[in-house]
Design a protein around this motif. Structure first.
Motif, PDB file in Angstrom:
ATOM      1  N   VAL A 202      65.064  -5.030 -11.459  1.00  0.00           N
ATOM      2  CA  VAL A 202      63.742  -4.517 -11.510  1.00  0.00           C
ATOM      3  C   VAL A 202      63.588  -3.430 -10.793  1.00  0.00           C
ATOM      4  N   ILE A 203      63.040  -2.656 -11.590  1.00  0.00           N
ATOM      5  CA  ILE A 203      63.406  -1.219 -10.367  1.00  0.00           C
ATOM      6  C   ILE A 203      61.898  -0.824  -9.996  1.00  0.00           C
ATOM      7  N   THR A 204      61.770  -0.081  -8.294  1.00  0.00           N
ATOM      8  CA  THR A 204      60.433  -0.097  -7.977  1.00  0.00           C
ATOM      9  C   THR A 204      60.047   1.489  -8.583  1.00  0.00           C
ATOM     10  N   VAL A 205      59.385   2.303  -8.787  1.00  0.00           N
ATOM     11  CA  VAL A 205      58.446   3.623  -8.249  1.00  0.00           C
ATOM     12  C   VAL A 205      57.714   3.834  -7.399  1.00  0.00           C
ATOM     13  N   GLN A 206      57.775   4.986  -6.783  1.00  0.00           N
ATOM     14  CA  GLN A 206      56.980   5.866  -5.836  1.00  0.00           C
ATOM     15  C   GLN A 206      55.086   5.185  -6.421  1.00  0.00           C
ATOM     16  N   GLY A 207      54.263   4.556  -5.206  1.00  0.00           N
ATOM     17  CA  GLY A 207      53.321   4.457  -6.236  1.00  0.00           C
ATOM     18  C   GLY A 207      52.213   5.396  -5.998  1.00  0.00           C
ATOM     19  N   ASP A 208      50.835   4.628  -5.655  1.00  0.00           N
ATOM     20  CA  ASP A 208      49.956   5.854  -4.904  1.00  0.00           C
ATOM     21  C   ASP A 208      48.751   5.135  -4.271  1.00  0.00           C
ATOM     22  N   ARG A 209      48.511   5.876  -3.397  1.00  0.00           N
ATOM     23  CA  ARG A 209      47.743   5.021  -2.823  1.00  0.00           C
ATOM     24  C   ARG A 209      46.190   4.940  -2.725  1.00  0.00           C
ATOM     25  N   ARG A 210      45.904   5.604  -4.442  1.00  0.00           N
ATOM     26  CA  ARG A 210      44.738   6.069  -4.937  1.00  0.00           C
ATOM     27  C   ARG A 210      44.568   4.879  -5.763  1.00  0.00           C
ATOM     28  N   LEU A 211      46.026   3.859  -5.847  1.00  0.00           N
ATOM     29  CA  LEU A 211      46.066   2.927  -7.183  1.00  0.00           C
ATOM     30  C   LEU A 211      46.101   1.397  -6.077  1.00  0.00           C
ATOM     31  N   MET A 212      44.980   1.443  -4.780  1.00  0.00           N
ATOM     32  CA  MET A 212      44.621  -0.105  -4.258  1.00  0.00           C
ATOM     33  C   MET A 212      43.795  -0.815  -4.645  1.00  0.00           C
ATOM     34  N   LYS A 213      43.855  -1.855  -4.917  1.00  0.00           N
ATOM     35  CA  LYS A 213      43.844  -3.580  -5.524  1.00  0.00           C
ATOM     36  C   LYS A 213      41.739  -3.310  -5.231  1.00  0.00           C
ATOM     37  N   LEU A 214      40.866  -3.322  -5.921  1.00  0.00           N
ATOM     38  CA  LEU A 214      39.120  -3.372  -5.231  1.00  0.00           C
ATOM     39  C   LEU A 214      39.385  -5.002  -5.202  1.00  0.00           C
ATOM     40  N   THR A 215      39.168  -5.346  -3.962  1.00  0.00           N
ATOM     41  CA  THR A 215      38.901  -6.825  -3.454  1.00  0.00           C
ATOM     42  C   THR A 215      37.018  -6.565  -2.975  1.00  0.00           C
ATOM     43  N   THR A 216      37.330  -6.046  -2.193  1.00  0.00           N
ATOM     44  CA  THR A 216      35.615  -6.142  -1.723  1.00  0.00           C
ATOM     45  C   THR A 216      35.246  -5.123  -2.052  1.00  0.00           C
ATOM     46  N   ALA A 217      33.325  -5.123  -1.138  1.00  0.00           N
ATOM     47  CA  ALA A 217      32.663  -4.389  -1.785  1.00  0.00           C
ATOM     48  C   ALA A 217      32.785  -2.928  -0.395  1.00  0.00           C
ATOM     49  N   GLU A 218      33.432  -3.556   0.235  1.00  0.00           N
ATOM     50  CA  GLU A 218      34.407  -2.092   1.237  1.00  0.00           C
ATOM     51  C   GLU A 218      34.990  -1.030   0.547  1.00  0.00           C
ATOM     52  N   ASP A 219      36.068  -2.108  -0.007  1.00  0.00           N
ATOM     53  CA  ASP A 219      36.787  -1.223  -1.217  1.00  0.00           C
ATOM     54  C   ASP A 219      36.678   0.080  -2.186  1.00  0.00           C
ATOM     55  N   PHE A 220      35.083  -0.124  -2.056  1.00  0.00           N
ATOM     56  CA  PHE A 220      34.699   0.793  -3.353  1.00  0.00           C
ATOM     57  C   PHE A 220      33.964   2.215  -2.170  1.00  0.00           C
ATOM     58  N   ASP A 221      33.701   1.668  -1.245  1.00  0.00           N
ATOM     59  CA  ASP A 221      34.007   3.145  -0.251  1.00  0.00           C
ATOM     60  C   ASP A 221      35.349   4.385   0.362  1.00  0.00           C
ATOM     61  N   ILE A 222      36.216   3.372   0.475  1.00  0.00           N
ATOM     62  CA  ILE A 222      36.944   3.558   0.766  1.00  0.00           C
ATOM     63  C   ILE A 222      37.976   4.415  -0.201  1.00  0.00           C
ATOM     64  N   LEU A 223      37.900   4.195  -1.800  1.00  0.00           N
ATOM     65  CA  LEU A 223      38.599   4.466  -2.963  1.00  0.00           C
ATOM     66  C   LEU A 223      37.259   5.415  -3.839  1.00  0.00           C
ATOM     67  N   GLU A 224      36.116   5.590  -3.016  1.00  0.00           N
ATOM     68  CA  GLU A 224      35.591   6.983  -3.364  1.00  0.00           C
ATOM     69  C   GLU A 224      36.026   8.081  -2.339  1.00  0.00           C
ATOM     70  N   THR A 225      35.998   7.527  -1.462  1.00  0.00           N
ATOM     71  CA  THR A 225      36.739   8.594  -0.796  1.00  0.00           C
ATOM     72  C   THR A 225      37.349   9.307  -1.014  1.00  0.00           C
TER      73      THR A 225
END
Length: 407
Positions: A202-225
């Motif tokens: 299994v090979i890893t590649v560089q991800g992206d911080r914008r690829l964060m998972k939306l779990t709580t309501a606060e995550d929407f504000d973080i990702l929109e920023t």
């Protein structure tokens, strides 16, 4: 490559409001963001969205024009994530591609560069590939599952750890076979675990911080920023527009209930109207149309048209919300005031707030519902009907629709 997007979750940690895959992020639904990323990639030959069967129509509506893409297919999901993955794999056309990307709709912002890196890894001989991000925080082992008031057992070495993201890419026939052979009583949290158990690379590649998972309501504000920063729109002067709406309906001679704020409220009489007479939703629609400069409810749903006879006003508000998305805008807040002597609104305020939030794709905290009387004055004071006034606050992000850059 076939893309499978998992959108069947119940969003138990998201709080009140619609499931996260239906909520709006930067002007479009969460799922639409993920679908768009795959639609725009030339290597993708088929896109399968797995969702709860009873929400398929809602999902289609949330996609807008993307739903017309001929590569798109929607199929029913299962109780667990792995059940939904298997359903998606079975729905895939093996003649369309040899690779499959399995992606969580809750990770809506998928940069094309991440897909490119995953495909390169697979073409270089990997059995599977996934994007990861480095662990940047100090990790502590604790003695329980609660994070508040739990004893610390020690510090975990983070040097060999990474945070897994999706999409995870596999050979289609391979991962389908592994899922079919997997013990259904053993739960897995991602599909890479099946390749790990087989001992293949299994090979890893560089991800992206914008690829964060939306779990709580606060995550929407973080990702929109993060989105605004990446697009450079943090240099824009926000284009905020406010619309007002007002509506009145008299009581009919017929028995209640009265449809108000999207719910049936116990009342001696119903409201007289061509549609269902929902004075609250009508005012909200006009507030939204006002902020858009898009006519009024009578323009879009004329009472002279028999199509709208006894129509559910929830459909009117859904249409108004879709008009907002089509203009690249976001509803930031809705506020409704009901003016009447009867029926009593207070016992039903929370239900109205929840219903309006669900229809508009907002959290309930972004919806205000209030009620007052006219101190026995006028037609409302005499108990002859109900009035409503509403305000809608929209933010436009498109320069083509009037946004301006700061100087």
């Amino acid at each position: 490559m076939v893309a499978i997007i998992l959108a069947a979750g119940q969003s138990s940690r998201m709080g009140d409001g619609p499931e996260k895959q239906f909520r709006r992020l930067n002007g479009r639904s969460v799922t639409a963001h993920a679908v768009s990323a795959f639609c725009e990639h030339p290597a993708v030959t088929q896109i399968i969205i797995v969702c709860a069967a009873e929400r398929a129509a809602d999902l289609t509506a949330s996609l807008g024009d993307l739903a017309d893409d001929p590569r798109l297919k929607i199929t029913g999901g299962g109780v667990r994530r792995q059940d939904s993955v298997l359903a998606g794999l079975k729905a895939a056309d093996p003649s369309a591609a040899t690779l499959v990307a399995i992606h969580d709709a809750a990770r809506p912002v998928l940069p094309r560069a991440v897909i490119d890196r995953l495909l390169t890894a697979m073409h270089d001989g990997a059995a599977a590939a996934l994007p990861v991000m480095p662990v940047v925080d100090t990790l502590k082992a604790i003695s329980g599952t609660a994070v508040d008031g739990t004893a610390v057992d020690g510090t975990v070495d983070r040097s060999g750890l990474a945070v897994a993201q999706t999409p995870q890419v596999f050979h289609l026939a391979d991962i389908l076979s592994l899922h079919q052979a997997h013990d259904t009583d053993t739960e897995i949290t991602d599909d890479i675990q099946l390749i790990e158990a087989s001992g293949r690379p299994v090979i890893t590649v560089q991800g992206d911080r914008r690829l964060m998972k939306l779990t709580t309501a606060e995550d929407f504000d973080i990702l929109e920023t993060l989105i605004r920063t990446a697009e450079g729109s943090d240099q824009m002067i926000p284009d905020i527009r406010v619309g007002n709406g007002f509506d009145v309906h008299r009581f009919s001679d017929g028995p209640g209930p009265a449809r108000i704020g999207g719910i049936d409220v116990p009342s001696a009489h119903s409201l007289a109207a061509h549609s269902d007479g929902d004075v609250g939703l009508h005012a909200l629609c006009d507030a939204i149309f006002g902020a858009l400069g898009d006519g009024d409810i009578g323009t879009h749903f004329p009472p002279s048209d028999d199509r709208w006879k006894n129509a559910d006003s929830a459909d009117f508000l859904t249409f108004a919300v879709q008009r907002v998305a089509a203009r690249g805008a976001i509803i930031q807040h809705l506020d409704l005031t009901l003016i009447c002597e009867t029926p009593k609104i207070g016992p039903h305020r929370a239900a109205m707030q929840q219903r309006i939030a669900s229809l508009a794709g907002l959290s309930p905290e972004r919806v205000g519902v209030k009620a007052t009387t006219s101190e026995k004055l006028g037609f409302t004071g005499r108990g002859e009907g109900i009035a409503a006034q509403a305000t809608a606050t929209l933010v436009f992000r498109s320069l083509a629709d009037g946004g301006t850059h700061g100087t």
